[in-house]
Design an enzyme around this catalytic site. Structure first.
Site, PDB file in Angstrom:
ATOM      1  N   SER A  41      57.625  30.282  -7.275  1.00 24.11           N
ATOM      2  CA  SER A  41      58.756  29.754  -8.036  1.00 24.11           C
ATOM      3  C   SER A  41      60.065  30.004  -7.313  1.00 24.11           C
ATOM      4  CB  SER A  41      58.810  30.396  -9.415  1.00 24.11           C
ATOM      5  OG  SER A  41      59.957  29.930 -10.088  1.00 24.11           O
TER       6      SER A  41
ATOM      7  N   LYS B 224      52.353  31.955 -13.929  1.00 24.32           N
ATOM      8  CA  LYS B 224      53.337  30.963 -13.462  1.00 24.32           C
ATOM      9  C   LYS B 224      53.574  29.904 -14.540  1.00 24.32           C
ATOM     10  CE  LYS B 224      55.924  28.538 -10.586  1.00 24.32           C
ATOM     11  NZ  LYS B 224      56.020  27.185 -11.060  1.00 24.32           N
TER      12      LYS B 224
ATOM     13  N   HIS C 275      55.736  31.393 -17.118  1.00 20.81           N
ATOM     14  CA  HIS C 275      57.098  31.419 -16.564  1.00 20.81           C
ATOM     15  C   HIS C 275      57.771  30.056 -16.788  1.00 20.81           C
ATOM     16  CE1 HIS C 275      59.664  29.968 -13.305  1.00 20.81           C
ATOM     17  NE2 HIS C 275      60.177  31.181 -13.255  1.00 20.81           N
TER      18      HIS C 275
ATOM     19  N   GLU D 281      60.968  29.077 -19.018  1.00 19.50           N
ATOM     20  CA  GLU D 281      62.087  28.333 -18.407  1.00 19.50           C
ATOM     21  C   GLU D 281      62.497  27.157 -19.316  1.00 19.50           C
ATOM     22  OE1 GLU D 281      61.314  27.318 -14.243  1.00 19.50           O
ATOM     23  OE2 GLU D 281      62.028  25.297 -14.689  1.00 19.50           O
TER      24      GLU D 281
END
Ligand code: 2AM
Length: 486
Positions: free
Chosen positions: A131, A186, A189, A193
């Site tokens: 990322s 991920k 994440h 976000e």
């Protein structure tokens, strides 16, 4: 040909190219390969020009011959079929102990499947989240590797050299766990976000529509916010976006951007997984739906001509209102992260991953899109108590959320009054009120289920696991349902 290369990287789009440059900056010899081989030459003559330890390969055979053993091959290609196709193409050239790494945004069930498939052939596999976009890849991404645990020592040095570092100098890359754990983290994440971005958008709309602030005024507000508890990359870029004027004509670019959001699916995956696992990750869900609603532009324009909202005129102290919004944003953000970590915790149980939540917060601390000072606090909370059952129960977060509570409620009430949609702020507050309630109205829900479907209920004055049925109407009989669900 000499076997001098430490690692090969397949896929020379911008992320792939930048990772190669980053690895090479740290002293690693890298072989570059791409399906369209013209891109290999372009790369060698452009970004990699003059670097003798970036080698180009024009075929898989050539690439393999340049690699030291055990071979490490990283894929930075489009997620989905291309990854499986490359795995199949590579297989005949590999020997037991060789490693394939997938650094794309693959869906975690694919990574679980690929890990087991390659392990069954004596090979190793890593699926890693990367990322931080182009710049992260070039100068230090956040990396979340999972897969074959035996593969970690093979790439630990490379990954921890190229990744971002926390302010204390720790690498934002640690081993996450077995098979799909890295890609799951991920994915989460990315979901978080989505939530962070939606919260900022709601704060923006509330200041703009609710209190009539101009872009310049909001630019100042975000400049201040970025100096305090909300200090983060997304607040920082929002500050800059609000202050940006087109050099050609002085126009505020933000104001001419069409209000329809796109999405690539990782937020949706997070929400789907939360439903599968039965964890109320409501804020990310609302953030995904907010994007969906934004995409219904034509319908909204039509509705706006027919349906009217409240007649609202802001009265009062704008500065105080802005501070209420800041606190609402902070409190909602705490809820979103608490929900995200609840999801990770349940996924760890379901998929048998030994997740370390403090390390996950550390991986997100720098390099990635959600990087923030706030993540340092999460890391500290889990370091203090690795068995913390919920982030909201950590002393620091309990204190902040208690402190923000009155302002949070005022901001949501004002939004409701003004007719400004705040799905993320308000779902966060509802979750908070639900989570802190010892008793919810599910007693009535159970009564309803028992009424129409004889689904039975448990009683407050009896041990858990004992089920009761009431013949509510006197007509249904006393037989309870255990074999079907309505
Ligand atoms: P290309 O340059 O040959 O298109 C990002 O799109 C990267 O994924 C590029 O390196 C691209 O290769 C690669 N890619 C996309 N689709 C692919 C496919 N079906 N097979 C192999 N590589 C693919």
């Amino acid at each position: 040909m000499e076997q001098t290369a430490d690692i090969a990287l397949i896929g020379l789009a911008v992320m792939g190219q930048n990772l190669i440059m980053n690895m090479n900056d740290h002293g690693y010899t890298v072989v570059a390969y791409n399906r369209t081989t013209a891109k290999v030459d372009e790369f060698l003559e452009d970004a990699a020009k003059g670097r003798t330890t970036i080698l180009g390969a024009h075929s898989i055979e050539e690439m393999i011959k340049l690699l030291k053993r055990p071979r490490k091959i990283m894929l930075m290609v489009k997620a989905g079929k291309p990854v499986d196709e490359f795995i199949e193409t590579l297989l005949p050239y590999l020997e037991p102990g060789d490693l394939i790494i997938d650094g794309g945004n693959s869906h975690f069930p694919d990574t679980i499947r690929r890990t087991h498939y390659l392990e069954s052939k004596g090979l190793l596999f890593i699926g890693t989240g990367v990322s931080g976009g182009e710049e992260g890849a070039r100068f230090g991404p956040s990396m979340m590797p999972g897969g074959s645990v035996k593969a970690w020592p093979l790439v630990k040095d490379i990954f921890q050299a190229i990744c971002a570092k926390t302010p204390d100098g720790e690498p934002c890359c640690e081993w996450v766990g077995n098979d799909g754990a890295g890609h799951y983290v991920k994915m989460t994440h990315n979901g978080i976000e989505y939530g962070d971005m939606q919260l900022i958008c709601e704060a923006y709309q509330l200041m703009k529509e609710g209190a009539g602030l101009t872009n310049e005024e909001m630019h100042e507000v975000f400049t201040e916010w970025n100096k305090g508890e909300l200090d983060s990359y997304l607040i920082e870029i929002t500050r800059d976006i609000l202050g940006y004027k087109d050099p050609a004509n002085g126009e505020q670019t933000l104001d001419v951007i069409l209000d329809t959001a796109g999405q690539k699916g990782t937020g949706k995956w997070t929400s789907v997984s939360s439903l599968d696992l039965g964890i109320p990750v409501t804020l990310i869900g609302e953030a995904v739906y907010a994007r969906c609603l934004s995409a219904m532009k034509e319908g909204r324009v039509e509705a706006s001509k027919i349906i009217s909202g409240p007649n609202f005129k802001f009265e009062g102290d704008k500065k105080a209102f802005v501070e209420d919004i800041r606190q609402a944003l902070l409190a909602s953000k705490i809820i979103s992260y608490a929900q995200g970590f609840m999801l990770l915790s349940e996924a760890a149980k379901e998929y048998k991953w030994d997740l370390n939540f403090g390390e996950i917060a550390m991986m997100w601390r720098e390099g990635c899109i959600i990087r923030s000072a706030f993540l340092g606090k999460i890391k500290a909370a889990y370091e203090k108590n690795p068995k913390l059952s919920n982030l909201l129960l950590d002393e620091y977060f309990t204190e902040v959320i208690e402190r923000c509570q009155p302002a949070w409620r005022r901001a949501v009430s004002k939004a409701v009054e003004a007719g400004v949609p705040v799905p993320a702020f308000s779902t966060a507050l509802s979750f908070f009120d639900g989570y802190r309630s010892a008793r919810l109205p599910a007693n009535l829900l159970q009564a309803q289920r028992d009424y129409f479907g004889a689904h039975t209920y448990e009683r407050v004055d009896q041990p858990r696991g004992k089920f009761f049925h009431t013949n509510w109407t006197g007509k249904g009989g006393n037989v309870s349902s255990s074999t079907y669900t309505v």
